[in-house]
Design a protein around this motif. Structure first.
Motif, PDB file in Angstrom:
ATOM      1  N   PRO A  48       0.841  -1.207   0.000  1.00  0.00           N
ATOM      2  CA  PRO A  48       0.000   0.000   0.000  1.00  0.00           C
ATOM      3  C   PRO A  48       0.869   1.247   0.000  1.00  0.00           C
ATOM      4  N   THR A  49       0.636   2.140  -0.941  1.00  0.00           N
ATOM      5  CA  THR A  49       1.456   3.348  -1.079  1.00  0.00           C
ATOM      6  C   THR A  49       0.817   4.586  -0.465  1.00  0.00           C
ATOM      7  N   THR A  50      -0.458   4.537  -0.183  1.00  0.00           N
ATOM      8  CA  THR A  50      -1.159   5.696   0.377  1.00  0.00           C
ATOM      9  C   THR A  50      -1.720   5.398   1.764  1.00  0.00           C
ATOM     10  N   GLY A  51      -1.039   4.541   2.488  1.00  0.00           N
ATOM     11  CA  GLY A  51      -1.508   4.187   3.823  1.00  0.00           C
ATOM     12  C   GLY A  51      -2.409   2.966   3.803  1.00  0.00           C
ATOM     13  N   LEU A  52      -2.789   2.542   4.989  1.00  0.00           N
ATOM     14  CA  LEU A  52      -3.663   1.379   5.123  1.00  0.00           C
ATOM     15  C   LEU A  52      -5.115   1.804   5.001  1.00  0.00           C
ATOM     16  N   HIS A  53      -5.835   1.160   4.111  1.00  0.00           N
ATOM     17  CA  HIS A  53      -7.248   1.468   3.885  1.00  0.00           C
ATOM     18  C   HIS A  53      -8.106   0.319   4.403  1.00  0.00           C
ATOM     19  N   LEU A  54      -9.191   0.676   5.053  1.00  0.00           N
ATOM     20  CA  LEU A  54     -10.096  -0.322   5.635  1.00  0.00           C
ATOM     21  C   LEU A  54     -11.406  -0.421   4.884  1.00  0.00           C
ATOM     22  N   GLU A  55     -11.463   0.148   3.658  1.00  0.00           N
ATOM     23  CA  GLU A  55     -12.712   0.120   2.899  1.00  0.00           C
ATOM     24  C   GLU A  55     -13.183  -1.311   2.645  1.00  0.00           C
ATOM     25  N   GLY A  56     -12.231  -2.205   2.377  1.00  0.00           N
ATOM     26  CA  GLY A  56     -12.622  -3.596   2.114  1.00  0.00           C
ATOM     27  C   GLY A  56     -13.292  -4.231   3.314  1.00  0.00           C
ATOM     28  N   TYR A  57     -12.723  -4.031   4.494  1.00  0.00           N
ATOM     29  CA  TYR A  57     -13.297  -4.610   5.703  1.00  0.00           C
ATOM     30  C   TYR A  57     -14.619  -3.931   6.071  1.00  0.00           C
ATOM     31  N   LYS A  58     -14.674  -2.602   5.907  1.00  0.00           N
ATOM     32  CA  LYS A  58     -15.918  -1.890   6.217  1.00  0.00           C
ATOM     33  C   LYS A  58     -17.041  -2.318   5.284  1.00  0.00           C
ATOM     34  N   GLY A  59     -16.739  -2.408   3.988  1.00  0.00           N
ATOM     35  CA  GLY A  59     -17.757  -2.847   3.047  1.00  0.00           C
ATOM     36  C   GLY A  59     -18.190  -4.280   3.298  1.00  0.00           C
ATOM     37  N   LEU A  60     -17.247  -5.107   3.694  1.00  0.00           N
ATOM     38  CA  LEU A  60     -17.559  -6.507   3.969  1.00  0.00           C
ATOM     39  C   LEU A  60     -18.516  -6.624   5.150  1.00  0.00           C
ATOM     40  N   LEU A  61     -18.299  -5.823   6.192  1.00  0.00           N
ATOM     41  CA  LEU A  61     -19.122  -5.909   7.400  1.00  0.00           C
ATOM     42  C   LEU A  61     -20.477  -5.234   7.241  1.00  0.00           C
ATOM     43  N   THR A  62     -20.542  -4.189   6.405  1.00  0.00           N
ATOM     44  CA  THR A  62     -21.789  -3.427   6.275  1.00  0.00           C
ATOM     45  C   THR A  62     -22.672  -3.881   5.112  1.00  0.00           C
ATOM     46  N   GLU A  63     -22.075  -4.405   4.065  1.00  0.00           N
ATOM     47  CA  GLU A  63     -22.839  -4.753   2.866  1.00  0.00           C
ATOM     48  C   GLU A  63     -23.141  -6.242   2.749  1.00  0.00           C
ATOM     49  N   THR A  64     -22.500  -7.058   3.542  1.00  0.00           N
ATOM     50  CA  THR A  64     -22.712  -8.506   3.462  1.00  0.00           C
ATOM     51  C   THR A  64     -22.894  -9.078   4.864  1.00  0.00           C
TER      52      THR A  64
END
Length: 274
Positions: A48-64
């Motif tokens: 990761p070049t722009t820091g750690l992003h949690l969008e994948g985990y957030k989307g996983l927990l909220t959308e599924t």
């Protein structure tokens, strides 16, 4: 010079090979913390070049319902492991120690089922489960894992390697066959039971084909079926998919690390007598 090494010379070969197998796992974890833009860049980024992003985990927990999928998978695997330890150990001990008519033929027929492709059994199994009313339920996922020919074979091979004198001594003290099995044989079979548990956990946890056919309700999905739904014809949610894979893989890694000593001990022991 090799004699002065603090480890086996084979480690010089095994360590680079281990790195080859670990790299995809590390890349999966790193990708799960990337943004969608970073994942879709070409050439692909390794870190990761722009820091750690949690969008994948957030989307996983909220959308599924990923926590429901994880709970379903844990339940299916727990039932599979428990039933394997009970049924396969009983059957393996029976084939190893008890004498009855047709014992050899019955064991060969059980082993022969290993050569039958799972695809040939899917339609008759589905029809049978439909008549029983368990299609599209979690029972459809764990019933095929109640026992297996491999589990019976593994436990039989281990029991054949145990000294018969221990069981004979217990019988001289008045213990029944079942009491001897529970009090004498099973405590000695802990390495084999741990190995069987690991194999069953891996297989039932990663099972995709049959649950994909037998279950259509997304609230009854296991982790593997749920993760497969992320991959569409036109678009794949790679960040969520990698995050889901991390969640699905970590319990297996922990289980293997806990049981690896027992696993190695069983492989060494069962190879002594076949």
């Amino acid at each position: 010079m090799l004699r002065r090494l603090p480890f086996s010379p084979w480690h010089l070969l095994l360590m680079p090979m281990a790195l080859i197998f670990v790299l995809p796992l590390v890349q999966m974890v790193l990708t799960s913390f990337m943004s969608t833009a970073e994942i879709n860049q070409f050439p692909p980024k390794l870190l990761p070049t722009t820091g750690l992003h949690l969008e994948g985990y957030k989307g996983l927990l909220t959308e599924t319902p990923v926590l429901r999928w994880l709970a379903n998978t844990i339940l299916v695997s727990a039932i599979a492991v428990g039933s394997h330890l009970i049924l396969c150990s009983l059957a393996g001990y029976g084939f190893a120690r008890l004498k009855f008519a047709g014992r050899g033929l019955a064991f060969m027929l059980i082993l022969a089922t290993v050569m039958i492709p799972i695809q040939l059994l899917m339609i008759p199994t589905y029809l049978m489960f439909a008549r029983a009313g368990i299609v599209d339920t979690l029972a459809a996922a764990f019933v095929p894992w109640l026992a297996s020919a491999f589990g019976i074979f593994l436990m039989r091979q281990f029991f054949l390697g145990l000294p018969v004198e221990l069981e004979e001594a217990a019988r001289l003290d008045g213990a029944s066959t079942l009491r001897t099995f529970i009090s004498v044989v099973l405590p000695l079979a802990r390495p084999a039971l741990a190995t069987l548990a690991v194999f069953t956990l891996l297989s039932s946890w990663n099972d995709l084909l049959w649950p994909l056919v037998a279950i259509s309700d997304d609230s009854k999905f296991t982790m593997q079926v749920g993760l497969a739904s992320f991959q569409g014809t036109r678009r794949t949610e790679w960040a969520q998919l990698m995050a889901g894979n991390v969640i699905a893989t970590m319990p297996l890694i922990i289980a293997f690390l806990v049981a690896q000593k027992k696993f190695i001990a069983t492989m060494t022991f069962t190879g002594l007598k076949g």
